[in-house]
Design an enzyme around this catalytic site. Sequence first.
Site, PDB file in Angstrom:
ATOM      1  CD  GLU A 201      -3.256  -1.166   1.775  1.00 49.65           C
ATOM      2  OE1 GLU A 201      -3.344  -0.323   2.690  1.00 49.65           O
ATOM      3  OE2 GLU A 201      -4.102  -2.067   1.598  1.00 49.65           O
TER       4      GLU A 201
HETATM    5  C1  HEC Z   1      -3.053   1.473  -1.948  1.00 50.87           C
HETATM    6  C2  HEC Z   1      -4.414   1.797  -1.650  1.00 50.87           C
HETATM    7  C3  HEC Z   1      -4.731   2.230  -0.242  1.00 50.87           C
HETATM    8  C4  HEC Z   1      -4.191   3.280   0.459  1.00 50.87           C
HETATM    9  C5  HEC Z   1      -3.094   4.239   0.025  1.00 50.87           C
HETATM   10  C6  HEC Z   1      -4.920   3.334   1.716  1.00 50.87           C
HETATM   11  N1  HEC Z   1      -5.857   2.345   1.763  1.00 50.87           N
HETATM   12 FE1  HEC Z   1      -7.227   2.079   3.200  1.00 50.87          FE
HETATM   13  N2  HEC Z   1      -7.728   0.306   2.387  1.00 50.87           N
HETATM   14  C7  HEC Z   1      -7.239  -0.199   1.201  1.00 50.87           C
HETATM   15  C8  HEC Z   1      -7.646  -1.574   1.065  1.00 50.87           C
HETATM   16  C9  HEC Z   1      -7.314  -2.503  -0.101  1.00 50.87           C
HETATM   17  C10 HEC Z   1      -8.368  -1.901   2.220  1.00 50.87           C
HETATM   18  C11 HEC Z   1      -8.955  -3.274   2.560  1.00 50.87           C
HETATM   19  C12 HEC Z   1      -7.824  -4.179   2.991  1.00 50.87           C
HETATM   20  C13 HEC Z   1      -8.291  -5.474   3.610  1.00 50.87           C
HETATM   21  O1  HEC Z   1      -9.454  -5.594   3.923  1.00 50.87           O
HETATM   22  O2  HEC Z   1      -7.461  -6.356   3.791  1.00 50.87           O
HETATM   23  C14 HEC Z   1      -8.429  -0.671   3.015  1.00 50.87           C
HETATM   24  C15 HEC Z   1      -9.160  -0.542   4.204  1.00 50.87           C
HETATM   25  C16 HEC Z   1      -9.286   0.653   4.881  1.00 50.87           C
HETATM   26  C17 HEC Z   1     -10.214   0.895   5.956  1.00 50.87           C
HETATM   27  C18 HEC Z   1     -11.230  -0.089   6.489  1.00 50.87           C
HETATM   28  C19 HEC Z   1     -12.593   0.175   5.931  1.00 50.87           C
HETATM   29  C20 HEC Z   1     -13.550  -0.922   6.302  1.00 50.87           C
HETATM   30  O3  HEC Z   1     -14.745  -0.734   6.142  1.00 50.87           O
HETATM   31  O4  HEC Z   1     -13.117  -1.981   6.737  1.00 50.87           O
HETATM   32  C21 HEC Z   1     -10.003   2.167   6.400  1.00 50.87           C
HETATM   33  C22 HEC Z   1     -10.746   2.884   7.515  1.00 50.87           C
HETATM   34  C23 HEC Z   1      -8.924   2.712   5.621  1.00 50.87           C
HETATM   35  N3  HEC Z   1      -8.526   1.777   4.698  1.00 50.87           N
HETATM   36  C24 HEC Z   1      -8.337   3.951   5.833  1.00 50.87           C
HETATM   37  C25 HEC Z   1      -7.151   4.331   5.212  1.00 50.87           C
HETATM   38  C26 HEC Z   1      -6.308   5.424   5.664  1.00 50.87           C
HETATM   39  C27 HEC Z   1      -6.574   6.314   6.869  1.00 50.87           C
HETATM   40  C28 HEC Z   1      -5.256   5.490   4.804  1.00 50.87           C
HETATM   41  C29 HEC Z   1      -4.059   6.423   4.835  1.00 50.87           C
HETATM   42  C30 HEC Z   1      -3.245   6.315   6.038  1.00 50.87           C
HETATM   43  C31 HEC Z   1      -5.461   4.443   3.806  1.00 50.87           C
HETATM   44  N4  HEC Z   1      -6.605   3.751   4.117  1.00 50.87           N
HETATM   45  C32 HEC Z   1      -4.653   4.245   2.723  1.00 50.87           C
HETATM   46  C33 HEC Z   1      -6.502   0.510   0.283  1.00 50.87           C
HETATM   47  C34 HEC Z   1      -5.757   1.640   0.607  1.00 50.87           C
END
Ligand code: HEC
Length: 436
Positions: A201
């Site tokens: 990520e």
């Molecule tokens: C490269 C793409 C990417 C980036 C950059 C990213 N995310 Fe995500 N995010 C994801 C993915 C893919 C998941 C699900 C992963 C899993 O379930 O294993 C996720 C899951 C989440 C969730 C959970 C939502 C749920 O309903 O379960 C949250 C809240 C979240 N991210 C916040 C953030 C925050 C805050 C940041 C920055 C610090 C961030 N993400 C950066 C791709 C990203």
Amino acid sequence: MFEVSPLLAIGVGAVAVGLTAAVLIVWRDLGPMARLSAPQRVALVVALAGGVLAFGLKLTVIETLTHASRDRLAPTLTEIEPAAEADGGIETGRPVWEALPSEAPAPAGNPTTPAKVALGRALFFDPALSRDGTLTCASCHDLERAGGADGRPTARGIDGRIGPRNTPTVYDAAFQARLFWDGRARSLEEQALGPIVNPIEMGADLTVVVERLKARADQVAGFAAAFGPEAPIDARRIAEALAAFERTLITADAPFDRFVRGEPSALTAQQIRGMSLFETVGCIVCHAGPGFSRASLLAPEKGSSAFRLFPSLSSDYTEKYRLTEDLGAAGGGRAGLWRVPSLRNVALTGPWFHNGSVDDLSEAVRIMATVQAGRVVTDGKVETRVAWSPETRRLTRRTPRPLAEAEVADIVAFLKALTSDRLAIEAARSARAEGM
Ligand code: HEC
Ligand code: HEC
């Protein structure tokens, strides 16, 4: 549950005070003044007490009547369609539909303050959180387009690396008791540092990120405003600020919310049919409460039984959409174990499912109806299945309960009513801009 209404409490209190006053007045003032004998005093107390009790009785009657009329108002929903005879779906009782609250609860250790929210917002959009400064949280969680997700089947991270899972929305995530598709995080604070250090990520190192932020005047000022000038910038505070910001990403402005708050024209007739099917087909068993998820803090059982086997029944879909390559929270076996996701804004967050393998919402609904609710989606004849058991020498016959394509369309229409008005406008605007 027994609830003491304020009016009833006042009534009982008034009766108690009135009776005490009557006894005291008769015994200490009236009695001696009028030289009444003890039996006469008792008679006088009884007479006065009668008045006081009648007053209390009146209050109780008024209270009971208003309660009864409130109960009569409650089931207006069932009057739209004459009370649904459960059409063979999973028996759910009569669920009460509720709108999403406009504020998310914050844990005691991390109260939401404007300064913290402002800092969290700045961090959410800050490329310093990624290894090479190319990604922010918003790169994958687009707050304007794609309803807080990225519109891709699976996430695209640092160096263009494609991850294994679909990006869920950050909108209304604050209401989820479990986060990530497999529910491995229990709070936004716990979740926030995951993507920063995840090698596919943002791929960064937390100590490097902290040093970078310490060197930036804007971020130093932001942390001082949020946590006080003495508090050092560290990973815990980064997580707390991001979580505080995410608690403000609430979309309580869907047509569904307006409908249940008392605007009957907010849903079309088709959407109301879909809402009824959502209940009778049993979607609501898992996608329960105003968060449309059993894993929600708002679900009837507050996030307990947040996980479900998916796919829980076998079908051709499993192979077609590779539904069991990733088993989620399950150690092994035939089906994966997944957190029940929220369906808020689901029409904007496709492609769907943990692997983003389905890019048509109707197909997602067909799959759910088949593998989670045990229906057969069809427009034709339903074939009875007969099984022979050599042990018992009995035939068992099962006629699968059909769900017509038109009903699938109704459910899809209902799911679209869970889209925030504001996000729908943003999505339409950016679609127009892309078309130009
Ligand atoms: C490269 C793409 C990417 C980036 C950059 C990213 N995310 Fe995500 N995010 C994801 C993915 C893919 C998941 C699900 C992963 C899993 O379930 O294993 C996720 C899951 C989440 C969730 C959970 C939502 C749920 O309903 O379960 C949250 C809240 C979240 N991210 C916040 C953030 C925050 C805050 C940041 C920055 C610090 C961030 N993400 C950066 C791709 C990203
Ligand atoms: C037995 C529990 C259960 C039932 C019943 C159920 N679902 Fe689901 N639903 C889930 C789980 C678990 C997932 C997550 C699947 C995954 O990990 O990909 C899910 C995912 C979804 C998704 C995809 C969400 C996304 O963001 O990609 C949609 C849409 C959906 N369900 C709609 C429905 C509808 C409509 C019904 C009724 C026909 C229904 N569900 C019935 C448990 C259930």
